[in-house]
Scaffold this motif. Structure first.
Motif, PDB file in Angstrom:
ATOM      1  N   VAL A   1      11.581   4.259   2.604  1.00  0.00           N
ATOM      2  CA  VAL A   1      12.048   3.214   2.218  1.00  0.00           C
ATOM      3  C   VAL A   1      10.627   2.588   2.322  1.00  0.00           C
ATOM      4  CG1 VAL A   1      13.116   1.248   1.314  1.00  0.00           C
ATOM      5  CG2 VAL A   1      14.264   3.077   1.698  1.00  0.00           C
ATOM      6  N   GLY A   2      10.443   2.322   3.588  1.00  0.00           N
ATOM      7  CA  GLY A   2       9.114   1.399   4.041  1.00  0.00           C
ATOM      8  C   GLY A   2       7.458   1.571   3.951  1.00  0.00           C
ATOM      9  N   ALA A   3       7.101   2.556   3.961  1.00  0.00           N
ATOM     10  CA  ALA A   3       6.734   3.931   3.779  1.00  0.00           C
ATOM     11  C   ALA A   3       6.079   3.889   2.011  1.00  0.00           C
ATOM     12  CB  ALA A   3       6.119   5.018   4.108  1.00  0.00           C
ATOM     13  N   LEU A   4       7.449   3.632   1.072  1.00  0.00           N
ATOM     14  CA  LEU A   4       7.066   4.295  -0.029  1.00  0.00           C
ATOM     15  C   LEU A   4       6.345   2.982  -0.660  1.00  0.00           C
ATOM     16  CD1 LEU A   4       7.213   6.046  -2.247  1.00  0.00           C
ATOM     17  CD2 LEU A   4       9.286   5.914  -2.430  1.00  0.00           C
ATOM     18  N   SER A   5       7.140   1.555  -0.086  1.00  0.00           N
ATOM     19  CA  SER A   5       7.210   0.231  -0.226  1.00  0.00           C
ATOM     20  C   SER A   5       5.695   0.252   0.043  1.00  0.00           C
ATOM     21  CB  SER A   5       8.178  -0.184   0.385  1.00  0.00           C
ATOM     22  OG  SER A   5       7.976  -1.358  -0.640  1.00  0.00           O
ATOM     23  N   GLY A   6       5.354   0.380   1.047  1.00  0.00           N
ATOM     24  CA  GLY A   6       4.020  -1.298   1.089  1.00  0.00           C
ATOM     25  C   GLY A   6       3.123   0.216   0.511  1.00  0.00           C
ATOM     26  N   THR A   7       3.364   1.537   0.183  1.00  0.00           N
ATOM     27  CA  THR A   7       1.834   2.041  -0.508  1.00  0.00           C
ATOM     28  C   THR A   7       1.985   1.876  -1.566  1.00  0.00           C
ATOM     29  OG1 THR A   7       2.236   4.204   1.019  1.00  0.00           O
ATOM     30  CG2 THR A   7       1.374   4.477  -1.079  1.00  0.00           C
ATOM     31  N   ILE A   8       2.969   1.605  -3.017  1.00  0.00           N
ATOM     32  CA  ILE A   8       2.622   1.206  -3.953  1.00  0.00           C
ATOM     33  C   ILE A   8       1.981   0.065  -3.723  1.00  0.00           C
ATOM     34  CG2 ILE A   8       3.770   0.151  -5.794  1.00  0.00           C
ATOM     35  CD1 ILE A   8       6.693   1.411  -5.296  1.00  0.00           C
ATOM     36  N   ALA A   9       1.579  -1.600  -2.940  1.00  0.00           N
ATOM     37  CA  ALA A   9       1.272  -2.444  -2.719  1.00  0.00           C
ATOM     38  C   ALA A   9      -0.509  -1.903  -2.866  1.00  0.00           C
ATOM     39  CB  ALA A   9       1.789  -3.447  -1.869  1.00  0.00           C
ATOM     40  N   ASN A  10      -0.639  -0.745  -1.666  1.00  0.00           N
ATOM     41  CA  ASN A  10      -2.237  -0.772  -0.883  1.00  0.00           C
ATOM     42  C   ASN A  10      -2.424   0.077  -1.916  1.00  0.00           C
ATOM     43  OD1 ASN A  10      -1.683  -1.067   1.762  1.00  0.00           O
ATOM     44  ND2 ASN A  10      -1.047   0.312   2.617  1.00  0.00           N
ATOM     45  N   LEU A  11      -2.193   1.027  -3.096  1.00  0.00           N
ATOM     46  CA  LEU A  11      -2.528   1.869  -4.122  1.00  0.00           C
ATOM     47  C   LEU A  11      -3.273   0.412  -5.132  1.00  0.00           C
ATOM     48  CD1 LEU A  11       0.213   3.930  -5.520  1.00  0.00           C
ATOM     49  CD2 LEU A  11      -2.107   4.587  -4.523  1.00  0.00           C
ATOM     50  N   LYS A  12      -2.779  -0.656  -4.766  1.00  0.00           N
ATOM     51  CA  LYS A  12      -3.329  -1.311  -5.620  1.00  0.00           C
ATOM     52  C   LYS A  12      -4.851  -2.800  -4.879  1.00  0.00           C
ATOM     53  CE  LYS A  12      -2.434  -5.498  -9.180  1.00  0.00           C
ATOM     54  NZ  LYS A  12      -1.626  -6.336  -9.505  1.00  0.00           N
ATOM     55  N   PHE A  13      -3.967  -2.586  -3.957  1.00  0.00           N
ATOM     56  CA  PHE A  13      -4.909  -3.867  -2.954  1.00  0.00           C
ATOM     57  C   PHE A  13      -5.356  -3.031  -1.687  1.00  0.00           C
ATOM     58  CE2 PHE A  13      -1.055  -6.250  -4.403  1.00  0.00           C
ATOM     59  CZ  PHE A  13      -1.746  -7.169  -5.307  1.00  0.00           C
ATOM     60  N   GLY A  14      -5.080  -1.921  -1.181  1.00  0.00           N
ATOM     61  CA  GLY A  14      -5.242  -1.117  -0.223  1.00  0.00           C
ATOM     62  C   GLY A  14      -6.086  -0.327  -0.789  1.00  0.00           C
ATOM     63  N   THR A  15      -6.589   0.800   0.461  1.00  0.00           N
ATOM     64  CA  THR A  15      -7.813   2.078  -0.003  1.00  0.00           C
ATOM     65  C   THR A  15      -6.863   2.754   0.872  1.00  0.00           C
ATOM     66  OG1 THR A  15      -9.683   0.475  -0.314  1.00  0.00           O
ATOM     67  CG2 THR A  15      -9.688   3.072   0.911  1.00  0.00           C
ATOM     68  N   ILE A  16      -6.553   3.575   0.384  1.00  0.00           N
ATOM     69  CA  ILE A  16      -5.566   5.005   0.736  1.00  0.00           C
ATOM     70  C   ILE A  16      -7.399   6.321   0.275  1.00  0.00           C
ATOM     71  CG2 ILE A  16      -4.118   6.637   0.418  1.00  0.00           C
ATOM     72  CD1 ILE A  16      -2.230   4.280  -0.271  1.00  0.00           C
ATOM     73  N   ASP A  17      -7.206   7.172   2.301  1.00  0.00           N
ATOM     74  CA  ASP A  17      -7.741   7.959   1.878  1.00  0.00           C
ATOM     75  C   ASP A  17      -7.221   9.615   1.677  1.00  0.00           C
ATOM     76  OD1 ASP A  17     -10.120  10.166   2.842  1.00  0.00           O
ATOM     77  OD2 ASP A  17     -10.959   8.819   3.834  1.00  0.00           O
ATOM     78  N   PHE A  18      -6.645   9.742   0.381  1.00  0.00           N
ATOM     79  CA  PHE A  18      -5.737  10.806   0.032  1.00  0.00           C
ATOM     80  C   PHE A  18      -6.135  12.014   0.928  1.00  0.00           C
ATOM     81  CE2 PHE A  18      -5.026   8.525  -3.341  1.00  0.00           C
ATOM     82  CZ  PHE A  18      -3.821   7.338  -2.754  1.00  0.00           C
ATOM     83  N   GLY A  19      -7.452  12.312   0.824  1.00  0.00           N
ATOM     84  CA  GLY A  19      -8.089  13.263   1.517  1.00  0.00           C
ATOM     85  C   GLY A  19      -7.891  14.072   2.971  1.00  0.00           C
TER      86      GLY A  19
END
Length: 248
Positions: A182-200
């Motif tokens: 739950v915590g990771a999913l909630s934070g990731t939704i924000a990071n998709l907009k405000f942060g940078t995820i290196d998916f590879g």
């Protein structure tokens, strides 16, 4: 080649800690920054994304073993959902130096208390159902916000907090596996907009993290729970020092 080998070993090791004692996810953002050469914000966002999947695997394993008290999970997850997005948003805007210092003191305190208290429970772990709901929701809210802000897995925060409030170690770890999703999913939704995820990078380390989680979850159900409690206490103290070092 050395970098990939290091990431494999780090991911498996962190997965074992997350699966066995719930505490260990705090190492990943820093490890990604030092080993993979990503920025601190990339490391934070990428690390948080991987914990969605380690949480799913851990929760399934613990559920099959009957080690999840679902009455504790609900309020904790509700609290985390309400604050995870906010934590990730704030984390994208601010330095986490001061917060890491506060987090270090909090985790070290929980570890020291765990080692000193033994099998005694605090008054917080008993009382009316309403009181328990509010305490657990508060733990979830704190965990969700700090998890989104720093990119560490939810159990790294919820386990010591639940133990500090007097809940059993196995209940804390089991609930932490679900909270991690739950915590990771909630934070990731924000990071998709405000942060940078290196998916590879994320998919690469997730594979080995999951292997570690399964191994750790197997270990936790085979060894003496009192030994695990002491180990968690020591690990919390070590983690606190690691966070303190991170602020320097």
């Amino acid at each position: 080649m050395l970098t990939y080998s290091s990431l494999v070993l780090i991911s498996i090791s962190i997965g074992v800690l997350v699966g066995a004692v719930g505490v260990g996810g705090f190492f990943m953002p820093t490890a990604l920054t030092l080993v993979a050469g990503v920025t601190i914000h990339q490391g934070t966002a990428t690390s948080l994304f991987t914990f969605i999947f380690t949480g799913i695997v851990g929760a399934i394993y613990f559920h099959k073993k009957g080690s999840i008290n679902w009455s504790l999970v609900g309020p904790i997850c509700i609290g985390a959902v309400l604050t995870g997005f906010a934590g990730a948003w704030v984390g994208s805007k601010l330095s986490t130096t001061m917060l890491s210092g506060v987090l270090a003191v909090m985790i070290m305190s929980a570890g020291i208390y765990t080692l000193a208290a033994g099998d005694r429970a605090t008054a917080l772990a008993v009382g009316s159902s309403r009181k328990q709901w509010l305490i657990l929701a508060g733990i979830g809210a704190i965990t969700g916000f700090l998890s989104g802000l720093t990119g560490i897995g939810g159990p790294a925060l919820s386990v010591p907090l639940m133990m500090l409030c007097g809940y059993s170690i196995l209940s804390a770890i089991g609930a932490g596996q679900v909270l991690q999703i739950v915590g990771a999913l909630s934070g990731t939704i924000a990071n998709l907009k405000f942060g940078t995820i290196d998916f590879g990078l994320a998919w690469f380390i997730t594979i080995f993290e999951i292997c570690g989680v399964l191994l750790g979850a197997y270990i936790i159900h085979k060894v003496d729970i009192r030994l695990i409690k002491k180990f968690v206490g020591v690990l919390c103290v070590v983690a606190g020092f690691a966070f303190m070092f991170r602020t320097l």
